[in-house]
Design a protein around this motif. Sequence first.
Motif, PDB file in Angstrom:
ATOM      1  N   GLY A  86       0.826  -1.209   0.000  1.00 41.23           N
ATOM      2  CA  GLY A  86       0.000   0.000   0.000  1.00 41.23           C
ATOM      3  C   GLY A  86       0.853   1.250   0.000  1.00 41.23           C
ATOM      4  O   GLY A  86       2.064   1.212   0.265  1.00 41.23           O
ATOM      5  N   THR A  87       0.204   2.364  -0.284  1.00 40.09           N
ATOM      6  CA  THR A  87       0.914   3.630  -0.436  1.00 40.09           C
ATOM      7  C   THR A  87       1.550   4.093   0.880  1.00 40.09           C
ATOM      8  O   THR A  87       2.678   4.601   0.885  1.00 40.09           O
ATOM      9  CB  THR A  87      -0.064   4.708  -0.948  1.00 40.09           C
ATOM     10  N   GLN A  88       0.831   3.930   1.979  1.00 38.96           N
ATOM     11  CA  GLN A  88       1.375   4.450   3.241  1.00 38.96           C
ATOM     12  C   GLN A  88       2.722   3.816   3.569  1.00 38.96           C
ATOM     13  O   GLN A  88       3.691   4.511   3.897  1.00 38.96           O
ATOM     14  CB  GLN A  88       0.390   4.210   4.393  1.00 38.96           C
ATOM     15  N   TRP A 112      -2.555  15.035   1.843  1.00 32.80           N
ATOM     16  CA  TRP A 112      -3.091  13.763   2.353  1.00 32.80           C
ATOM     17  C   TRP A 112      -2.971  13.733   3.887  1.00 32.80           C
ATOM     18  O   TRP A 112      -1.863  13.948   4.426  1.00 32.80           O
ATOM     19  CB  TRP A 112      -2.230  12.695   1.698  1.00 32.80           C
ATOM     20  N   TYR A 154       7.112  15.479  -1.907  1.00 30.54           N
ATOM     21  CA  TYR A 154       5.985  14.551  -2.064  1.00 30.54           C
ATOM     22  C   TYR A 154       4.873  15.358  -2.719  1.00 30.54           C
ATOM     23  O   TYR A 154       4.569  16.475  -2.262  1.00 30.54           O
ATOM     24  CB  TYR A 154       5.514  14.012  -0.704  1.00 30.54           C
ATOM     25  N   ASN A 156       1.006  15.274  -5.205  1.00 35.30           N
ATOM     26  CA  ASN A 156      -0.211  14.582  -5.585  1.00 35.30           C
ATOM     27  C   ASN A 156      -0.802  15.369  -6.765  1.00 35.30           C
ATOM     28  O   ASN A 156      -1.780  16.056  -6.619  1.00 35.30           O
ATOM     29  CB  ASN A 156      -1.086  14.722  -4.313  1.00 35.30           C
ATOM     30  N   ASN A 161      -5.349  15.774  -3.062  1.00 37.28           N
ATOM     31  CA  ASN A 161      -6.090  15.603  -1.820  1.00 37.28           C
ATOM     32  C   ASN A 161      -5.582  16.664  -0.845  1.00 37.28           C
ATOM     33  O   ASN A 161      -4.404  16.636  -0.501  1.00 37.28           O
ATOM     34  CB  ASN A 161      -5.827  14.189  -1.266  1.00 37.28           C
ATOM     35  N   ASP A 189       2.550  10.659  -5.799  1.00 39.38           N
ATOM     36  CA  ASP A 189       1.483   9.750  -5.372  1.00 39.38           C
ATOM     37  C   ASP A 189       0.310   9.939  -6.332  1.00 39.38           C
ATOM     38  O   ASP A 189      -0.350  10.971  -6.321  1.00 39.38           O
ATOM     39  CB  ASP A 189       1.091  10.098  -3.925  1.00 39.38           C
ATOM     40  N   ALA A 191      -2.582   8.265  -6.513  1.00 39.82           N
ATOM     41  CA  ALA A 191      -3.664   7.414  -5.998  1.00 39.82           C
ATOM     42  C   ALA A 191      -4.934   7.520  -6.840  1.00 39.82           C
ATOM     43  O   ALA A 191      -5.667   6.545  -6.998  1.00 39.82           O
ATOM     44  CB  ALA A 191      -3.974   7.799  -4.559  1.00 39.82           C
ATOM     45  N   THR A 218      -6.193   1.301  -3.688  1.00 37.96           N
ATOM     46  CA  THR A 218      -7.223   1.647  -2.708  1.00 37.96           C
ATOM     47  C   THR A 218      -8.369   2.459  -3.300  1.00 37.96           C
ATOM     48  O   THR A 218      -9.525   2.227  -2.986  1.00 37.96           O
ATOM     49  CB  THR A 218      -6.565   2.430  -1.550  1.00 37.96           C
ATOM     50  N   LYS A 219      -8.047   3.428  -4.137  1.00 40.56           N
ATOM     51  CA  LYS A 219      -9.100   4.328  -4.655  1.00 40.56           C
ATOM     52  C   LYS A 219      -9.716   3.838  -5.953  1.00 40.56           C
ATOM     53  O   LYS A 219     -10.859   4.137  -6.233  1.00 40.56           O
ATOM     54  CB  LYS A 219      -8.512   5.722  -4.941  1.00 40.56           C
ATOM     55  N   ARG A 226      -5.854  -3.255  -0.912  1.00 41.90           N
ATOM     56  CA  ARG A 226      -4.798  -2.245  -0.872  1.00 41.90           C
ATOM     57  C   ARG A 226      -3.436  -2.838  -1.240  1.00 41.90           C
ATOM     58  O   ARG A 226      -2.846  -3.624  -0.511  1.00 41.90           O
ATOM     59  CB  ARG A 226      -4.730  -1.683   0.552  1.00 41.90           C
TER      60      ARG A 226
HETATM   61  C1  PLP Z   1      -3.283  10.932  -1.503  1.00 42.38           C
HETATM   62  C2  PLP Z   1      -3.552   9.513  -1.098  1.00 42.38           C
HETATM   63  N1  PLP Z   1      -2.644   8.573  -1.374  1.00 42.38           N
HETATM   64  C3  PLP Z   1      -2.853   7.282  -1.029  1.00 42.38           C
HETATM   65  C4  PLP Z   1      -3.988   6.888  -0.361  1.00 42.38           C
HETATM   66  C5  PLP Z   1      -4.200   5.434  -0.057  1.00 42.38           C
HETATM   67  O1  PLP Z   1      -3.150   4.880   0.659  1.00 42.38           O
HETATM   68  P1  PLP Z   1      -3.036   3.284   0.798  1.00 42.38           P
HETATM   69  O2  PLP Z   1      -2.569   2.768  -0.537  1.00 42.38           O
HETATM   70  O3  PLP Z   1      -2.020   3.073   1.881  1.00 42.38           O
HETATM   71  O4  PLP Z   1      -4.391   2.771   1.151  1.00 42.38           O
HETATM   72  C6  PLP Z   1      -4.944   7.839  -0.019  1.00 42.38           C
HETATM   73  C7  PLP Z   1      -6.129   7.436   0.750  1.00 42.38           C
HETATM   74  O5  PLP Z   1      -6.723   8.159   1.490  1.00 42.38           O
HETATM   75  C8  PLP Z   1      -4.724   9.182  -0.408  1.00 42.38           C
HETATM   76  O6  PLP Z   1      -5.627  10.132  -0.144  1.00 42.38           O
END
Ligand code: PLP
Length: 373
Positions: A86-88, A112, A154, A156, A161, A189, A191, A218-219, A226
């Motif tokens: 996952g992204t986090q 984010w 970083y 987006n 977001n 990112d 997403a 995730t999105k 994820r």
């Molecule tokens: C900017 C951004 N990146 C990534 C994610 C998702 O992260 P992950 O892949 O860890 O679920 C989100 C979800 O809220 C987001 O808003």
Amino acid sequence: MPEQAALEADAPIVADFTRSIPPTPPIFRARLSASLSELAANPHLDMLVRTSASGGTPSDQEAGLKWLEPKLGDQIATGRMTVTNGTQGAVLLLLEALVGQNGLLLTEALSWGALREIGRRAHVRIKGLPIDDDGIIPDAFEAACRDLRPKALYCNPTDQNPTTAIMSETRRRQIAEIARHYGVAIIEDDALGRLHPGSPAPIASIAPDITWYVMGLTKCVAQGLRLAYVAGPSVADTQRVIGPAHKLSFWAPNPLTTAIATRWIGDGTAEEICTAIRHESKKREELASSLLSGADLVSKPGAMHVWLRLPPEQDRHQLVASLKDKGVAIRPAELFAVDDTPVPNAVRLSLSSPLDRSHVEQGLRIIAAALKL
Ligand SMILES: Cc1ncc(COP(=O)(O)O)c(C=O)c1O
């Protein structure tokens, strides 16, 4: 199923606009049941969960490259891309490796919600950069690069977001140019990128030599599936940064999740689900634009969240509290602050998480009434 905010609010929940969980398309359940049945019939199922492949198996990597192709093209060498949980987690690892203890990370002034906590865990300092409708302001980025010597940015760029900004191609090129000049790595990112197929090419395709591209599922597929695909600037960079983490079992993508994602990307199900999410997001965004048309709403066609700028006489915290009493949950700008710079008088509405579009409509009508629109 109770929504998260129902657990916190006393009023019956009408619409939880706090969380960016994608809408679940009607086809989702049938597709998941079919894939789970196929997996259950697989004579090697027990072996699948006995093993875990750090960075994904060759077929997981092939699927990842296929998923990234509309954004990055088909020239990503094997070994440049890795599959993560996952992204986090991916961003945490990238901050540790690229920014390091006490190093400086730049980002959009509002970003984010998870980024501040991820930065804290990576022991990096974060500074927000001023943004306009086109994203990060290049002069501000250049001044910060010159004066503060950041290690990474970083960002987006597509459907940011929380502000929904989509950086123009010109702006992406300017940001990439400045970053390259000052030796600053970019963590992009994307997403929401798959939900905006017409958006400009990622910074990673303009400046692949300095950009780490992260795209999670995730999105655009499902929160519970994820995974995130991470493409580094080169095979050597990716191996240098990701390699050491390969010894850690939590880094290896969950084999069952990966098996479903790989299958779905291969047979077109992921694309079908993503298209359905895009379609539903478009309908919800149109509802918001029409029901809140008298407000200062910042949005994009098909955006999963919208950004509502409030007039000075409208206190955002009072609005959040009064809406909560009416069963509508929204997030004030503070939750997206990356440092202690004052935030604008605005709130974010995530249109995606209510299960039903009728709840989105009811919630928006309550907001419109509260704003006297
Ligand atoms: C900017 C951004 N990146 C990534 C994610 C998702 O992260 P992950 O892949 O860890 O679920 C989100 C979800 O809220 C987001 O808003």
